[in-house]
Design an enzyme around this catalytic site. Structure first.
Site, mmCIF file in Angstrom:
data_model
loop_
_atom_site.group_PDB
_atom_site.id
_atom_site.type_symbol
_atom_site.label_atom_id
_atom_site.label_comp_id
_atom_site.label_asym_id
_atom_site.label_seq_id
_atom_site.Cartn_x
_atom_site.Cartn_y
_atom_site.Cartn_z
ATOM 1 N N GLY A 16 4.919 5.415 8.125
ATOM 2 C CA GLY A 16 6.338 5.704 7.993
ATOM 3 C C GLY A 16 7.278 4.940 8.904
ATOM 4 C CG ASN A 18 9.486 -0.258 6.156
ATOM 5 O OD1 ASN A 18 10.420 -1.044 6.291
ATOM 6 N ND2 ASN A 18 8.210 -0.633 6.231
ATOM 7 C CG MET A 94 -0.511 2.948 0.461
ATOM 8 S SD MET A 94 0.059 1.233 0.401
ATOM 9 C CE MET A 94 -1.517 0.397 0.190
ATOM 10 N NE ARG A 95 -2.266 7.338 -6.483
ATOM 11 C CZ ARG A 95 -3.561 7.226 -6.722
ATOM 12 N NH1 ARG A 95 -4.387 6.802 -5.776
ATOM 13 N NH2 ARG A 95 -4.045 7.524 -7.908
ATOM 14 C CG LEU A 97 4.939 3.927 -8.881
ATOM 15 C CD1 LEU A 97 6.279 3.510 -8.306
ATOM 16 C CD2 LEU A 97 4.820 5.453 -8.914
ATOM 17 C CG HIS A 113 5.208 -7.101 -1.135
ATOM 18 N ND1 HIS A 113 4.039 -6.389 -1.377
ATOM 19 C CD2 HIS A 113 4.845 -8.401 -1.038
ATOM 20 C CE1 HIS A 113 3.031 -7.232 -1.432
ATOM 21 N NE2 HIS A 113 3.484 -8.457 -1.229
ATOM 22 C CG ASP A 147 4.239 -7.394 -14.726
ATOM 23 O OD1 ASP A 147 3.533 -6.598 -15.383
ATOM 24 O OD2 ASP A 147 4.709 -8.441 -15.197
ATOM 25 C CG ASP A 149 3.624 -6.132 -4.853
ATOM 26 O OD1 ASP A 149 4.214 -5.090 -4.546
ATOM 27 O OD2 ASP A 149 2.448 -6.365 -4.520
ATOM 28 C CD GLU A 178 7.461 -4.707 6.353
ATOM 29 O OE1 GLU A 178 7.470 -3.541 5.923
ATOM 30 O OE2 GLU A 178 6.413 -5.311 6.589
HETATM 31 C C1 GRF Z 1 4.872 -2.007 5.148
HETATM 32 O O1 GRF Z 1 4.316 -3.176 5.653
HETATM 33 C C2 GRF Z 1 5.483 -2.253 3.799
HETATM 34 O O2 GRF Z 1 6.005 -3.527 3.666
HETATM 35 C C3 GRF Z 1 4.305 -2.067 2.871
HETATM 36 O O3 GRF Z 1 3.564 -1.007 3.434
HETATM 37 C C4 GRF Z 1 3.802 -0.954 4.827
HETATM 38 C C5 GRF Z 1 4.259 0.423 5.136
HETATM 39 O O4 GRF Z 1 4.342 0.642 6.520
HETATM 40 N N1 GRF Z 1 4.749 -1.802 1.529
HETATM 41 P P1 GRF Z 1 5.103 1.907 7.082
HETATM 42 O O5 GRF Z 1 4.470 3.136 6.422
HETATM 43 O O6 GRF Z 1 6.550 1.771 6.743
HETATM 44 O O7 GRF Z 1 4.846 1.894 8.557
#
Ligand code: GRF
Length: 220
Positions: A16, A18, A94-95, A97, A113, A147, A149, A178
């Site tokens: 978490g 982000n 991480m699923r 969709l 991403h 598709d 990403d 990010e």
């Molecule tokens: C990040 O690197 C994001 O770009 C990718 O998954 C990671 C998630 O990290 N999709 P966090 O859960 O935000 O620490």
């Protein structure tokens, strides 16, 4: 009259970082979005503790409790609709969709991403960039399409790759960017400055360009 903040639904599976960046951005006075709900498909995700600590409502929708992707996604959509979410932010969710979910939230569903898309879709982006000898990698916020990403790009950050980088050191450098570009993308969307035209994003009043980067720098 001040516009009502855009209500975000943030979907997570893990640590978490982000999500935290979005929580922090939304806490700033005048930020044009607020987090209505955090949904995790993993009950023990550390990101849930970040949300709870910030007083943000959370829901756990465990994919393993459903007979397939569609019923799982229907439960997620029900949670998002019940809280009046206007923009769904995938943040380490991480699923994969289904096209049905992606179309339900078309142009109201974004992802971050850890590469400069369309390069390095999928997993292990940093190891692959290093193995290729790429001088730059980076990160991308994009609207989600069926598709993996793929989809119109909202914001990117280019991040230099150091000669002695490991996937971990490169990941850490890119993560710093990010955490900057995800709130930026949300702000631009919430301000109504982002339009998708012919599957490309146009940003109103966003024509100024940053300086080009060269790696190694000239004169090295
Ligand atoms: C990040 O690197 C994001 O770009 C990718 O998954 C990671 C998630 O990290 N999709 P966090 O859960 O935000 O620490």
């Amino acid at each position: 009259m001040t516009a009502r903040p855009l209500r975000l639904g943030v979907l997570i599976s893990g640590r978490g970082n982000n999500l935290q960046a979005l929580i922090d951005a939304c806490a700033a006075p005048g930020f044009p979005a607020e987090i209505a709900l955090v949904v995790s498909n993993v009950a023990g995700a550390a990101g849930l503790d970040r949300a709870r600590a910030a007083g943000v409502p959370v829901a756990v929708v465990d994919h393993k409790a459903f007979p397939g992707r569609e019923p799982f996604e229907a439960a997620v959509t029900a949670q998002l609709e019940a809280t009046g979410v206007g923009l769904v932010c995938l943040a380490g969710f991480m699923r994969l969709l289904t096209p049905g979910f992606v179309e339900r939230w078309r142009d109201r569903l974004i992802n971050i991403h850890p590469s400069l898309l369309p390069a390095y879709k999928g997993l292990d982006t940093h190891a692959r960039a290093i193995a290729d000898g790429a001088r730059f990698s980076g990160c991308t916020v994009h609207f989600v399409r069926p598709d993996m990403d793929a989809g119109p790009i909202v914001v990117q950050a280019a991040v230099p790759v150091a000669q002695d980088d490991t996937p971990e050191t490169l990941a850490a450098r890119i993560l710093t960017s990010e955490l900057e570009i995800y709130p930026l993308a949300v702000r631009l969307i919430a301000e109504g400055r982002v339009a998708v035209e012919d599957e490309r994003v146009r940003i109103r009043d966003g024509s100024a360009l940053p300086a080009p980067a060269v790696n190694p720098p000239p004169g090295a």
